[in-house]
Scaffold this motif. Structure first.
Motif, PDB file in Angstrom:
ATOM      1  N   SER A 146       0.845  -1.188   0.000  1.00 25.28           N
ATOM      2  CA  SER A 146       0.000   0.000   0.000  1.00 25.28           C
ATOM      3  C   SER A 146       0.881   1.238   0.000  1.00 25.28           C
ATOM      4  O   SER A 146       1.179   1.798   1.054  1.00 25.28           O
ATOM      5  CB  SER A 146      -0.874  -0.058   1.262  1.00 25.28           C
ATOM      6  N   LEU A 147       1.283   1.640  -1.207  1.00 23.98           N
ATOM      7  CA  LEU A 147       2.115   2.845  -1.319  1.00 23.98           C
ATOM      8  C   LEU A 147       1.257   4.080  -1.107  1.00 23.98           C
ATOM      9  O   LEU A 147       0.151   4.175  -1.648  1.00 23.98           O
ATOM     10  CB  LEU A 147       2.730   2.926  -2.714  1.00 23.98           C
ATOM     11  N   LYS A 148       1.766   5.054  -0.356  1.00 24.93           N
ATOM     12  CA  LYS A 148       1.106   6.358  -0.276  1.00 24.93           C
ATOM     13  C   LYS A 148       1.358   7.102  -1.586  1.00 24.93           C
ATOM     14  O   LYS A 148       2.393   6.855  -2.235  1.00 24.93           O
ATOM     15  CB  LYS A 148       1.704   7.172   0.872  1.00 24.93           C
ATOM     16  N   PRO A 149       0.491   8.062  -1.954  1.00 21.92           N
ATOM     17  CA  PRO A 149       0.716   8.806  -3.202  1.00 21.92           C
ATOM     18  C   PRO A 149       2.108   9.435  -3.264  1.00 21.92           C
ATOM     19  O   PRO A 149       2.779   9.378  -4.300  1.00 21.92           O
ATOM     20  CB  PRO A 149      -0.382   9.868  -3.173  1.00 21.92           C
ATOM     21  N   GLU A 150       2.568  10.005  -2.145  1.00 22.53           N
ATOM     22  CA  GLU A 150       3.883  10.671  -2.198  1.00 22.53           C
ATOM     23  C   GLU A 150       5.022   9.637  -2.310  1.00 22.53           C
ATOM     24  O   GLU A 150       6.087   9.949  -2.870  1.00 22.53           O
ATOM     25  CB  GLU A 150       4.086  11.588  -0.981  1.00 22.53           C
ATOM     26  N   GLN A 151       4.790   8.421  -1.814  1.00 14.09           N
ATOM     27  CA  GLN A 151       5.819   7.386  -1.954  1.00 14.09           C
ATOM     28  C   GLN A 151       5.895   6.928  -3.417  1.00 14.09           C
ATOM     29  O   GLN A 151       6.979   6.724  -3.962  1.00 14.09           O
ATOM     30  CB  GLN A 151       5.488   6.210  -1.026  1.00 14.09           C
ATOM     31  N   ARG A 152       4.738   6.796  -4.028  1.00 11.69           N
ATOM     32  CA  ARG A 152       4.695   6.456  -5.459  1.00 11.69           C
ATOM     33  C   ARG A 152       5.433   7.530  -6.272  1.00 11.69           C
ATOM     34  O   ARG A 152       6.233   7.212  -7.153  1.00 11.69           O
ATOM     35  CB  ARG A 152       3.236   6.359  -5.902  1.00 11.69           C
ATOM     36  N   GLN A 153       5.177   8.796  -5.924  1.00 11.01           N
ATOM     37  CA  GLN A 153       5.838   9.897  -6.651  1.00 11.01           C
ATOM     38  C   GLN A 153       7.362   9.823  -6.495  1.00 11.01           C
ATOM     39  O   GLN A 153       8.095  10.055  -7.444  1.00 11.01           O
ATOM     40  CB  GLN A 153       5.353  11.246  -6.125  1.00 11.01           C
ATOM     41  N   THR A 154       7.808   9.489  -5.298  1.00  7.80           N
ATOM     42  CA  THR A 154       9.259   9.369  -5.059  1.00  7.80           C
ATOM     43  C   THR A 154       9.855   8.315  -5.988  1.00  7.80           C
ATOM     44  O   THR A 154      10.910   8.528  -6.603  1.00  7.80           O
ATOM     45  CB  THR A 154       9.520   8.979  -3.584  1.00  7.80           C
ATOM     46  N   LEU A 155       9.161   7.194  -6.109  1.00  9.44           N
ATOM     47  CA  LEU A 155       9.674   6.113  -6.961  1.00  9.44           C
ATOM     48  C   LEU A 155       9.639   6.526  -8.428  1.00  9.44           C
ATOM     49  O   LEU A 155      10.601   6.291  -9.171  1.00  9.44           O
ATOM     50  CB  LEU A 155       8.841   4.840  -6.748  1.00  9.44           C
TER      51      LEU A 155
END
Ligand SMILES: NC(=O)c1ccc[n+]([C@@H]2O[C@H](COP(=O)([O-])OP(=O)(O)OC[C@H]3O[C@@H](n4cnc5c(N)ncnc54)[C@H](O)[C@@H]3O)[C@@H](O)[C@H]2O)c1
Ligand SMILES: O=C(O)[C@H](O)COP(=O)(O)O
Length: 312
Positions: free
Chosen positions: A9-18
């Motif tokens: 369950s990635l947070k939106p900001e974690q997805r953006q980091t990746l």
């Protein structure tokens, strides 16, 4: 750059980091067969993850400390690196253990169980003990075992650890190897299971173990349910070889409705919640992202690598 399957369950900001680092993130519920063949990295683990091409897969970041539910032999065969999150559950679980111990040792459990009939307990007091001065034997001296031991030592308990290697560990007055398991059981007023579930630790707590536990200890399980032979534990509770139990994990989960454990007034049951971690998603992502960066720069993981042969 990596194709990452988001099975947790990635947070939106974690997805953006990746994505900002050039990776492609695919959500598990959107995985098609062609993309499944191209996955390099799996974050978390669910049914979708079992569809990926293990010949291509490089790295799996589990969100849990225990990795017994993963296909370890298959990962080893394909030289896939696996990381767990061992360490992040230690404080929450240690606080759970303190709560469970006091609930049992100070007569709170029988009062909760008796509900409106509790006033009878004022006359016929339930068994009450002082933990101070007692001996706690903790199986597993890793992150969780050691954190529990440190807190119990501060409360005045004598702490004995049992581990695969027998090396000293923080919080323990003494550490023994698992060769001395039955000797340690015989010294315990409190037994705590903090072992990973592996072929070596399945039914670790069996009839012979409970027979060796000669001081009628309290039994606490926050490791994994299948480390305990549940029929043997039930019998040991009936025989009073074990005076009371706190079980956060059982086998199977959920505990069947007809289990005799439900009716036992000296048994505290919780639904595998002792390790609930504040800010879990942030803590798992930090371990994952550090591992991902190190994997790309050096082909290795930064931390938390699981030994696929040992299983922890
Ligand atoms: N109830 C929960 O919600 C919850 C949460 C987190 C972890 N857990 C369980 O707790 C386990 C331990 O977690 P940890 O982070 O402390 O792990 P860890 O890797 O830090 O420590 C594992 C310990 O177990 C010992 N060990 C392994 N096999 C052994 C054997 N055969 N005999 C004796 N000792 C043995 C090791 O020597 C080590 O001391 C996890 O694998 C997981 O199954 C449960
Ligand atoms: O091993 C763990 O980390 C805990 O048991 C939580 O893991 P789970 O969410 O897979 O049960």
């Amino acid at each position: 750059m990596m194709k990452i399957l988001n099975s947790f369950s990635l947070k939106p900001e974690q997805r953006q980091t990746l994505e900002a680092a050039g990776h492609t993130v695919i959500d598990a519920d959107k995985l098609d067969d062609a993309t499944a063949q191209q996955i390099d990295v799996v974050y978390g683990w669910n049914a979708a993850a079992t569809r990926v091409n293990f010949d291509r897969l490089q790295f799996v970041q589990a969100m849990s400390a225990g990795v017994d539910y993963l296909p370890l032999a298959e990962l080893a065969k394909h030289h896939v690196l696996l990381a767990n999150t061992s360490g992040i559950h230690a404080e929450p679980i240690a606080e759970y253990v303190l709560g469970a111990l006091f609930t049992i040792s100070r007569g709170i459990l029988p009062a909760i169980r008796a509900d409106r009939d509790m006033w009878t307990l004022r006359q016929e007091r339930p068994p009450m003990t002082l933990l101070k001065g007692k001996t706690a034997v903790i199986f597993g001296t890793g992150h969780i075992g050691s954190t529990i031991a440190t807190k119990l030592q501060a409360l005045g308990l004598h702490t004995i650890g049992v581990s695969a290697h027998g090396r000293p560990a923080a919080g323990f007055d003494q550490v023994m190897t698992d060769v001395a398991t039955h000797e340690a059981a015989g010294r315990a007023d409190v037994v705590i299971n903090a072992l990973p579930l592996t072929p070596d630790t399945k039914h670790f707590y069996d009839e012979a173990f409970f027979a060796a536990a000669s001081k009628q200890p309290l039994f606490i399980n926050i490791g994994r349910g299948p480390s305990v032979d549940m029929a043997a534990l039930t019998q040991a509770l009936k025989n009073k070889q074990i005076s009371a139990a706190a079980l956060d994990v059982v086998d199977p989960e959920p505990l069947p409705q007809d289990s005799p454990l439900w009716g036992m007034t000296n048994v505290l049951l919780t639904p595998h919640i002792s390790g609930t971690v504040p800010q879990l998603r942030d803590k798992v992502f930090k371990i994952f992202n550090d591992n991902l960066k190190t994997l790309i720069s050096s082909g290795q993981l930064a931390s938390h690598q699981v030994d696929l042969t040992r299983g922890y």
